[in-house]
Design a protein around this motif. Structure first.
Motif, PDB file in Angstrom:
ATOM      1  N   ARG A   1      -7.230   4.002   6.235  1.00  0.00           N
ATOM      2  CA  ARG A   1      -5.824   4.333   6.957  1.00  0.00           C
ATOM      3  C   ARG A   1      -4.778   4.049   6.387  1.00  0.00           C
ATOM      4  NH1 ARG A   1      -6.485   0.661  10.745  1.00  0.00           N
ATOM      5  NH2 ARG A   1      -8.530   1.951  11.654  1.00  0.00           N
TER       6      ARG A   1
ATOM      7  N   GLY B   1       1.940   0.531  -4.073  1.00  0.00           N
ATOM      8  CA  GLY B   1       2.170   1.564  -3.669  1.00  0.00           C
ATOM      9  C   GLY B   1       3.230   3.039  -4.063  1.00  0.00           C
TER      10      GLY B   1
ATOM     11  N   ASN C   1      -4.357  -0.565  -6.236  1.00  0.00           N
ATOM     12  CA  ASN C   1      -3.051   0.341  -5.057  1.00  0.00           C
ATOM     13  C   ASN C   1      -2.268  -0.764  -4.031  1.00  0.00           C
ATOM     14  OD1 ASN C   1      -4.358   2.023  -6.790  1.00  0.00           O
ATOM     15  ND2 ASN C   1      -6.013   2.369  -5.156  1.00  0.00           N
TER      16      ASN C   1
ATOM     17  N   GLN D   1      -5.959   6.012  -2.072  1.00  0.00           N
ATOM     18  CA  GLN D   1      -5.282   6.365  -3.123  1.00  0.00           C
ATOM     19  C   GLN D   1      -5.022   6.462  -4.480  1.00  0.00           C
ATOM     20  OE1 GLN D   1      -2.250   7.770  -0.514  1.00  0.00           O
ATOM     21  NE2 GLN D   1      -3.458   8.372   0.576  1.00  0.00           N
TER      22      GLN D   1
ATOM     23  N   GLY E   1      -4.402   4.429   2.291  1.00  0.00           N
ATOM     24  CA  GLY E   1      -3.986   4.666   1.462  1.00  0.00           C
ATOM     25  C   GLY E   1      -4.011   3.894   0.160  1.00  0.00           C
TER      26      GLY E   1
ATOM     27  N   TYR F   1       1.082  -1.345  -0.037  1.00  0.00           N
ATOM     28  CA  TYR F   1       0.118   0.161  -0.010  1.00  0.00           C
ATOM     29  C   TYR F   1       0.905   1.373   0.082  1.00  0.00           C
ATOM     30  CZ  TYR F   1      -4.377  -1.973   1.241  1.00  0.00           C
ATOM     31  OH  TYR F   1      -5.399  -3.343   1.262  1.00  0.00           O
ATOM     32  N   PRO F   2      -0.183   2.038  -0.230  1.00  0.00           N
ATOM     33  CA  PRO F   2       1.413   3.527  -0.554  1.00  0.00           C
ATOM     34  C   PRO F   2       1.680   4.343   1.194  1.00  0.00           C
ATOM     35  CG  PRO F   2      -1.184   3.800  -1.764  1.00  0.00           C
ATOM     36  CD  PRO F   2      -1.044   2.711  -1.269  1.00  0.00           C
ATOM     37  N   GLY F   3       0.620   3.748   1.915  1.00  0.00           N
ATOM     38  CA  GLY F   3       0.841   3.752   3.458  1.00  0.00           C
ATOM     39  C   GLY F   3       2.281   2.859   4.141  1.00  0.00           C
TER      40      GLY F   3
ATOM     41  N   HIS G   1      -2.011   6.334  -6.972  1.00  0.00           N
ATOM     42  CA  HIS G   1      -0.607   6.861  -7.151  1.00  0.00           C
ATOM     43  C   HIS G   1      -0.557   5.324  -8.307  1.00  0.00           C
ATOM     44  CE1 HIS G   1       0.488   8.435  -3.889  1.00  0.00           C
ATOM     45  NE2 HIS G   1      -0.180   7.090  -3.120  1.00  0.00           N
TER      46      HIS G   1
END
Length: 249
Positions: A127, A73, A69, A132, A129, A38-40, A134
């Motif tokens: 939580r 990420g 996603n 989102q 991301g 994930y982005p996070g 990307h």
């Protein structure tokens, strides 16, 4: 933020991020990174490279099983900051650019909110991301040929469409390992069962093709499965694919 890094074999590490996995294939000082969480998960991703004695600069390429996603990420981050090529099956390249999106919609999730685990999963996704986008500005198609890619670990791509059009698993025949992305998993927050299985139907772009792709995985000679979600599965990958098919009917 620490990373849960599990060595599977010499030069092969499975990393558990926040309910999604990625794989690090090392060869000398160079590595191939398969998926990025994930982005996070970025701090975990960077920590996992450090944990295996590597660094972002040493990543020869990011190799995507698919462009959802929770796997895409930090791919664009590595590409834009470190110049790391991001490679995917030709059918997945436009998806990585977000020319279209083959991913479960908020409406589908809410429609399944009554199912056990779905709301906790959605809260987690928000939580870290997962809602989102990307996109990768300049993803590249890896060559579609029989045999391994010229990358550390020598992964052999196997096109397994259904979860997305360009989803691929990666076979490491010498090590007896299959990196299965989301074509075959061993657990998920929204699933009440453990062990080899397809993800719940709402996650697949075309469930019938995802089910058919289990036939391709069944043919791979391997004794270790490294899934996109869930723990490592030890045992015949052929049997794992068969078990997942039986559970999906």
């Amino acid at each position: 933020m620490g990373a849960d890094v599990r060595q599977v074999a010499d030069g092969i590490h499975l990393v558990h991020g926040s309910h999604t996995n990625w794989v690090i294939l090392g060869e000398g000082d160079a590595v191939t990174l398969i998926d990025t969480g994930y982005p996070g998960d970025r701090e975990r991703l960077l920590a996992s490279l450090e944990a295996v004695g590597s660094s972002p600069e040493a990543v020869t390429a990011v190799l995507l099983t698919h462009a959802h996603n929770d796997h895409l990420g930090s791919a664009e981050y590595l590409r834009s900051v470190y110049g790391t090529p991001v490679l995917a099956h030709p059918a997945e390249v436009p998806h990585a650019r977000r020319e279209f999106l083959q991913q479960v919609s908020v409406g589908d999730v809410l429609g399944n909110a009554w199912r056990p685990g779905v709301l906790p999963w959605l809260v987690h996704v928000l939580r870290v991301g997962g809602a989102q986008q990307h996109p990768v500005a300049a993803p590249e198609a890896f060559p579609v040929v029989d045999g391994p890619l010229d990358l550390p670990g020598r992964p052999v791509p196997v096109h397994t469409p259904g979860h997305t059009d360009g989803h691929c698993v990666f076979h490491l025949p010498d090590a007896g390992v299959v990196i299965s992305g989301d074509a075959l998993v061993s657990g998920h927050l929204t699933s009440r069962i453990e062990g080899p299985q397809l993800l719940p139907d709402m996650f697949h772009h075309e469930r019938a093709r995802a089910l058919a792709s289990l036939d391709l995985i069944e043919r791979l000679d391997a004794e270790v499965l490294l899934p996109g979600h869930g723990p490592v599965h030890q045992g015949s990958v052929t049997a794992a694919a068969q078990h997942a098919r039986e559970r999906a009917v």
